[in-house]
Write a protein that holds these residues in place. Structure first.
Motif, PDB file in Angstrom:
ATOM      1  N   PRO A  51       0.870  -1.332  -0.001  1.00 34.05           N
ATOM      2  CA  PRO A  51      -0.107   0.102  -0.007  1.00 34.05           C
ATOM      3  C   PRO A  51       0.686   1.247  -0.011  1.00 34.05           C
ATOM      4  O   PRO A  51       0.242   2.231  -0.433  1.00 34.05           O
ATOM      5  N   LEU A  52       2.021   1.313   0.529  1.00 32.26           N
ATOM      6  CA  LEU A  52       2.927   2.230   0.578  1.00 32.26           C
ATOM      7  C   LEU A  52       3.732   2.555  -0.777  1.00 32.26           C
ATOM      8  O   LEU A  52       4.394   3.625  -0.822  1.00 32.26           O
ATOM      9  N   LYS A  53       3.430   1.848  -1.783  1.00 36.01           N
ATOM     10  CA  LYS A  53       4.168   1.981  -3.031  1.00 36.01           C
ATOM     11  C   LYS A  53       3.605   2.968  -3.826  1.00 36.01           C
ATOM     12  O   LYS A  53       2.948   2.608  -4.684  1.00 36.01           O
ATOM     13  N   ILE A  54       3.717   4.304  -3.235  1.00 37.00           N
ATOM     14  CA  ILE A  54       3.007   5.453  -3.900  1.00 37.00           C
ATOM     15  C   ILE A  54       4.112   6.256  -4.437  1.00 37.00           C
ATOM     16  O   ILE A  54       5.000   6.681  -3.880  1.00 37.00           O
ATOM     17  N   GLN A  55       3.627   6.687  -5.671  1.00 38.43           N
ATOM     18  CA  GLN A  55       4.777   7.576  -6.448  1.00 38.43           C
ATOM     19  C   GLN A  55       4.301   9.119  -6.351  1.00 38.43           C
ATOM     20  O   GLN A  55       2.790   9.409  -6.401  1.00 38.43           O
ATOM     21  N   THR A  56       5.091   9.968  -6.217  1.00 39.71           N
ATOM     22  CA  THR A  56       4.963  11.398  -6.284  1.00 39.71           C
ATOM     23  C   THR A  56       5.779  12.016  -7.325  1.00 39.71           C
ATOM     24  O   THR A  56       6.727  11.581  -7.671  1.00 39.71           O
ATOM     25  N   ASN A  57       5.144  12.834  -7.888  1.00 42.60           N
ATOM     26  CA  ASN A  57       6.079  13.729  -9.046  1.00 42.60           C
ATOM     27  C   ASN A  57       6.886  14.611  -8.357  1.00 42.60           C
ATOM     28  O   ASN A  57       6.934  15.179  -7.329  1.00 42.60           O
ATOM     29  N   GLN A  58       8.368  14.301  -8.742  1.00 38.22           N
ATOM     30  CA  GLN A  58       9.462  15.274  -7.936  1.00 38.22           C
ATOM     31  C   GLN A  58      10.259  16.067  -8.984  1.00 38.22           C
ATOM     32  O   GLN A  58      11.238  16.569  -8.455  1.00 38.22           O
ATOM     33  N   GLU A  59       9.570  16.309  -9.928  1.00 42.53           N
ATOM     34  CA  GLU A  59      10.480  17.110 -10.966  1.00 42.53           C
ATOM     35  C   GLU A  59       9.695  18.224 -11.493  1.00 42.53           C
ATOM     36  O   GLU A  59       9.161  18.341 -12.695  1.00 42.53           O
ATOM     37  N   TRP A  60       9.267  19.269 -10.605  1.00 43.53           N
ATOM     38  CA  TRP A  60       8.493  20.388 -10.901  1.00 43.53           C
ATOM     39  C   TRP A  60       9.251  21.354 -11.459  1.00 43.53           C
ATOM     40  O   TRP A  60      10.528  21.573 -10.851  1.00 43.53           O
ATOM     41  N   LYS A  61       9.198  22.013 -12.905  1.00 42.51           N
ATOM     42  CA  LYS A  61      10.253  22.954 -13.141  1.00 42.51           C
ATOM     43  C   LYS A  61      10.161  24.178 -12.758  1.00 42.51           C
ATOM     44  O   LYS A  61       9.062  24.735 -12.461  1.00 42.51           O
ATOM     45  N   ALA A  62      11.423  24.732 -12.427  1.00 38.04           N
ATOM     46  CA  ALA A  62      11.483  26.263 -11.906  1.00 38.04           C
ATOM     47  C   ALA A  62      12.676  26.658 -12.559  1.00 38.04           C
ATOM     48  O   ALA A  62      13.566  26.342 -12.561  1.00 38.04           O
ATOM     49  N   GLY A  63      12.397  27.986 -13.171  1.00 37.75           N
ATOM     50  CA  GLY A  63      13.302  28.575 -14.111  1.00 37.75           C
ATOM     51  C   GLY A  63      13.770  27.715 -15.217  1.00 37.75           C
ATOM     52  O   GLY A  63      14.969  27.862 -15.888  1.00 37.75           O
ATOM     53  N   GLY A  64      12.935  26.923 -15.887  1.00 36.03           N
ATOM     54  CA  GLY A  64      13.226  25.983 -16.750  1.00 36.03           C
ATOM     55  C   GLY A  64      13.624  24.860 -16.762  1.00 36.03           C
ATOM     56  O   GLY A  64      13.868  23.863 -17.745  1.00 36.03           O
ATOM     57  N   VAL A  65      14.324  24.597 -15.600  1.00 38.18           N
ATOM     58  CA  VAL A  65      14.874  23.338 -15.215  1.00 38.18           C
ATOM     59  C   VAL A  65      14.084  22.532 -14.164  1.00 38.18           C
ATOM     60  O   VAL A  65      13.470  23.133 -13.384  1.00 38.18           O
ATOM     61  N   PRO A  66      14.075  21.022 -14.072  1.00 34.45           N
ATOM     62  CA  PRO A  66      13.549  20.379 -13.165  1.00 34.45           C
ATOM     63  C   PRO A  66      14.158  20.653 -11.990  1.00 34.45           C
ATOM     64  O   PRO A  66      15.554  20.903 -11.828  1.00 34.45           O
TER      65      PRO A  66
END
Length: 601
Positions: A51-66
């Motif tokens: 149940p804890l195998k949960i993915q989150t997005n970790q590459e929000w772009k700021a200044g054009g770079v992740p």
């Protein structure tokens, strides 16, 4: 998330009859926060394995770079015509860039607007939000496009994994988190925005934020904390304190047999989240620099203004009650100094010259630890007061643990003050406290039945005309119909605030048509936070909404004037209704049309 990089959600219409809510492949939780937003997800297969195998997005772009970040700012950039440009870090950075080129006049940047729904008992579609320059635009459009931006970002993730052609919207169970202290109208508003954003209504569930966090810790391995998680033991009573950017959402749960959770006290709380620390800091800057400087900084030098508060966001989370050293944060010295000289005829250093506990050194603002603590005091004081009130309630006797989660939960000062104020209770801050709601919402999406019961926050009822009794009724409310004296606008209770209701609990009320020949009936539902309500226009009583019950009767049934019934289903995160025409036995799922829907028409 910029418009030129989005993979838009498929906008083809799917009929609700084609969708089976139980046939889902993924659960995706959207945590739409005051300060930051994000999403998490896992597949049904992964959940069954772990149940804890949960993915989150970790590459929000700021200044054009992740950049490594689980969440992105709740900021959206629109053109003046309301068309979408970007969301999150990209929205802020795009606006800064256009401002630097003097090409931002056709753009509107909206930030931290979720709190506009706090304490809203009725929400009109005419509700407007202000951008950072004070220009107004439709709240419904802004919320809808923000939810769509998060959902589209997930769809883009699926495309990268080459799954977008296999997984459609109707294969995903979408979970949208909201504060538990929000009104039914606010929850309904968020649902409508999510559906307008392209999420299938049947595949959408509302999750209450403190409940999601409570569900999350039930699945954490005991070895994650040295003292173990007593909250997973049957019979344990614990308080859940979710401190986000805007609100503190507080409730009390008990772990019961079968692994379910029982709510012991209705959710309460208030506007004492992290943004109110920012407000204290901003007010101090206004006192020092002057209102005109801060106004021009915000409206004409937005990048410098927002950079100050990004720096403050990092600085404020590091403070502890035992700290005595200065906190240093970078500010846009040249920009702010120029404004001070232009408007106040003094330099930035001169403005801070006689200010206790705050001074300028080079391009840094130095703040004494004690001053930083002062910024926190109003919101901490309010938080502690709410918690103390709840713990005085007889239902919460035996509470032994405080579970602290949310974006502000990792602040040492808040932790220290709570421990000091509730020394007899054990304070637990789980790993990744800022993600507890988001990950818990994913788990809740797979097994919503983990919640056994909830406590009603409101008293629900209808408006009726009772036989007039001069000993209890007001004379000015008396009317006479067919020779019978009646009292109008009486409140007929369906269920009372503070009542514990099992999930799916149903209350059935019978009503008689006003006339023999009619093809439907209108039933109004009213709410009040008070347990005792006499009239529908009592203080704090408000119209929640109304439902139309259609009749398909023959002439004999019309003449007999058979009654009809409405089944009110309580206990879930949203109120549901179902009507039955007792003349025919025909059932119909009516829509409780919220007050704000009616206003908008």
């Amino acid at each position: 998330m910029a418009s030129n990089s989005q993979e838009s959600i498929d906008t083809e219409k799917e009929t609700e009859t084609d969708i089976n809510p139980e046939n889902y492949v993924f659960v995706v939780a959207l945590d739409f926060g005051t300060t930051y937003s994000g999403y998490a997800f896992n597949s049904r297969t992964d959940f069954n394995e772990n149940p804890l195998k949960i993915q989150t997005n970790q590459e929000w772009k700021a200044g054009g770079v992740p950049m490594l970040s689980w969440k992105t700012p709740t900021s959206i950039l629109l053109k003046n015509d309301g068309s979408f440009v970007a969301f999150g870090y990209e929205a802020e950075d795009k606006f800064y860039s256009e401002m630097g080129k003097g090409e931002h006049e056709n753009l509107m940047l909206f930030r931290r607007f979720k709190m506009k729904l706090h304490n809203k008992m009725g929400i009109s579609e005419d509700l407007k939000l202000e951008d950072i320059a004070g220009r107004k635009y439709s709240a419904k459009t802004i919320f809808t496009l923000s939810i769509k931006a998060l959902a589209d970002h997930f769809q883009l993730h699926l495309k990268k994994k080459t799954l977008s052609k296999i997984i459609s919207k109707k294969d995903i169970r979408w979970i949208l988190t909201v504060p538990a202290i929000w009104s039914d109208a606010a929850k309904r508003f968020m649902r409508r925005c999510a559906v307008d954003a392209g999420l299938p209504n049947k595949m959408l569930r509302i999750a209450l934020e403190p409940e999601a966090a409570s569900v999350y810790v039930q699945f954490l391995p005991i070895e994650k904390q040295g003292h173990g998680f007593a909250m997973t033991k049957t019979g344990t009573k614990y308080m859940v304190v979710d401190i986000g950017g805007g609100t503190a959402d507080i409730t009390v749960h008990e772990k019961i047999e079968g692994g379910q959770l029982r709510e012991l006290h209705q959710a309460t709380g208030g506007a004492c989240g992290g943004t109110y620390v920012d407000i204290e800091f901003e007010n101090r800057l206004i006192n020092i620099l002057g209102e005109r400087v801060m106004k021009q900084l915000k409206e004409e030098q937005a990048q410098a203004y927002l950079d100050i508060f990004r720096e403050f966001e990092i600085a404020k989370r590091s403070i502890k009650s035992c700290d005595t050293d200065e906190i240093r944060m970078t500010i846009s010295y040249v920009t702010v100094n120029e404004l001070c000289e232009k408007i106040e005829n003094k330099t930035l250093k001169e403005a801070f010259k006689n200010v206790d506990g705050m001074k300028i050194k080079a391009d840094k603002l130095h703040i004494d630890a004690e001053i930083m603590k002062q910024f926190y005091q109003p919101s901490i004081k309010e938080l502690i007061k709410h918690m103390q009130t709840i713990l005085k309630h007889p239902r919460t006797d035996g509470t032994s643990i405080i579970l602290l989660v949310g974006g502000s939960a990792e602040c040492g000062l808040i932790q220290d003050e709570i421990e000091k104020s509730f020394s007899s209770l054990q304070l637990v801050v789980p790993p990744e406290a800022g993600l507890a709601v988001l990950k818990g919402a994913v788990i809740f999406g797979h097994c919503p039945s983990l919640i056994n019961s909830r406590i009603l926050r409101f008293t629900y009822g209808n408006n009726v005309a009772e036989e007039f009794n001069p000993e209890i009724h007001n004379e000015e409310r008396k009317i006479t119909i067919d020779g019978v004296d009646l009292c109008t606008d009486c409140f007929s209770t369906i269920l009372t605030a503070g009542t514990e209701v099992k999930i799916g609990h149903t209350e059935i009320k019978e009503y008689s048509p006003a006339a023999k020949i009619q093809f439907g009936a209108l039933v109004k539902v009213f709410c009040s936070p008070k347990e005792e309500v006499k009239y529908i226009d009592d203080e704090d009583c408000f119209e929640l909404g109304e439902l139309f019950v259609p009749f398909q009767r023959n002439i004999i049934a019309h003449l007999i004037s058979f009654p009809f019934s409405v089944a009110y289903s309580f206990g879930d995160t949203e109120l549901k209704v179902r009507a039955t025409d007792l003349a025919t036995g025909q059932q119909t799922s009516c829509t409780l049309e919220m007050k704000e829907d009616k206003i908008a028409k």
